[in-house]
Scaffold this motif. Structure first.
Motif, mmCIF file in Angstrom:
data_model
loop_
_atom_site.group_PDB
_atom_site.id
_atom_site.type_symbol
_atom_site.label_atom_id
_atom_site.label_comp_id
_atom_site.label_asym_id
_atom_site.label_seq_id
_atom_site.Cartn_x
_atom_site.Cartn_y
_atom_site.Cartn_z
ATOM 1 N N VAL A 1 0.881 -1.168 0.000
ATOM 2 C CA VAL A 1 0.000 0.000 0.000
ATOM 3 C C VAL A 1 0.920 1.220 0.000
ATOM 4 O O VAL A 1 1.441 1.617 1.029
ATOM 5 C CB VAL A 1 -0.944 0.023 1.218
ATOM 6 N N ASN A 2 1.142 1.782 -1.167
ATOM 7 C CA ASN A 2 2.202 2.776 -1.348
ATOM 8 C C ASN A 2 1.722 4.203 -1.091
ATOM 9 O O ASN A 2 0.676 4.622 -1.567
ATOM 10 C CB ASN A 2 2.769 2.675 -2.770
ATOM 11 N N PHE A 3 2.531 4.945 -0.329
ATOM 12 C CA PHE A 3 2.300 6.358 -0.044
ATOM 13 C C PHE A 3 3.419 7.147 -0.733
ATOM 14 O O PHE A 3 4.591 6.922 -0.456
ATOM 15 C CB PHE A 3 2.333 6.628 1.467
ATOM 16 N N GLU A 4 3.040 8.055 -1.608
ATOM 17 C CA GLU A 4 4.036 8.792 -2.380
ATOM 18 C C GLU A 4 3.700 10.282 -2.391
ATOM 19 O O GLU A 4 2.570 10.678 -2.713
ATOM 20 C CB GLU A 4 4.071 8.271 -3.815
ATOM 21 N N VAL A 5 4.674 11.101 -2.025
ATOM 22 C CA VAL A 5 4.518 12.547 -2.123
ATOM 23 C C VAL A 5 4.798 12.929 -3.573
ATOM 24 O O VAL A 5 5.920 12.782 -4.054
ATOM 25 C CB VAL A 5 5.481 13.289 -1.175
ATOM 26 N N ILE A 6 3.785 13.411 -4.287
ATOM 27 C CA ILE A 6 3.950 13.707 -5.704
ATOM 28 C C ILE A 6 4.086 15.202 -5.973
ATOM 29 O O ILE A 6 4.442 15.606 -7.070
ATOM 30 C CB ILE A 6 2.787 13.138 -6.534
ATOM 31 N N GLU A 7 3.791 16.018 -4.970
ATOM 32 C CA GLU A 7 3.941 17.462 -5.153
ATOM 33 C C GLU A 7 4.125 18.123 -3.802
ATOM 34 O O GLU A 7 3.406 17.834 -2.848
ATOM 35 C CB GLU A 7 2.705 18.055 -5.840
#
Length: 211
Positions: A191-197
């Motif tokens: 379950v991936n958490f990614e800061v995209i901005e």
């Protein structure tokens, strides 16, 4: 309440009818009362790719609301779920291939202030000057991701009891696990958490925004 064009993703945003918003707001109430933290103002939306699907969605929800009020209607829904959901639901067991191809994506947009007020009762009068966008995604949300979340939540209760609420009671997941490493464990297991901005001034601490 009216549909609008989403700025962070493709599609039209309409108010979400799920219980997610109530759960998140309950979490913020806990943060305010138990941790003396300023509550976050939250709204939850569902993205629809094509504009005319909004009309179809409204008709489907209205029809569902009528049918569930009557025993005959509920029997129809249980007997022919595929007919009333345009194939989204079925009484047959999904294949492993279909489960693996299913996925969900949640985009979280946070707007806030870089400078923290000394008193939680004080109000901000200037416009927000910080922004962060985080994306959460996983495959097989109905069986795989849900099971993973439950198992890891149980592991957190067993391995990090010191980071759980000290008093007993019923807690939302956000209130119960906010001080544990649950998000980091989920990120390691699919379950991936990614800061995209994020802007240059919005600092991140252990993957968490200060906003």
């Amino acid at each position: 309440m009216l549909p609008f064009k989403a700025k962070v993703d493709e599609g039209w945003a309409i108010p979400s009818l799920s219980a997610d918003l109530s759960v998140m707001r309950r979490t913020q109430k806990y943060m305010r009362l138990e941790k003396d933290k300023r509550p976050i103002q939250i709204e939850s939306y569902l993205l629809v790719k094509v504009a005319w699907h909004i009309l179809l969605f409204c008709v489907s929800v209205s029809l569902l609301g009528i049918l569930v009020k009557f025993s005959y209607g509920r029997r129809l829904l249980l007997k022919y779920p595929g007919v009333f959901s345009a194939g989204a639901f079925s009484t047959t067991k999904p294949s492993p291939q279909k489960l693996d191809s299913a996925w969900f994506r949640l985009t979280i947009v946070g707007n806030g202030w870089r400078n923290k007020l000394s008193n939680i009762e004080n109000r901000y009068f200037q416009k927000t000057d910080g922004r962060i966008v985080v994306r959460v995604k996983a495959r097989n949300q109905s069986y795989g991701a849900t099971s993973l979340c439950l198992v890891l939540a149980g592991i957190m209760i067993l391995t990090e009891p010191e980071n759980m609420p000290k008093r007993g009671g019923v807690f939302t997941p956000g209130a119960a696990f906010c001080d544990t490493s649950l998000i980091q464990q989920l990120d390691k297991n699919g379950v991936n958490f990614e800061v995209i901005e994020t802007d240059d001034e919005t600092k991140l601490c252990n993957g968490k925004s200060k906003l």
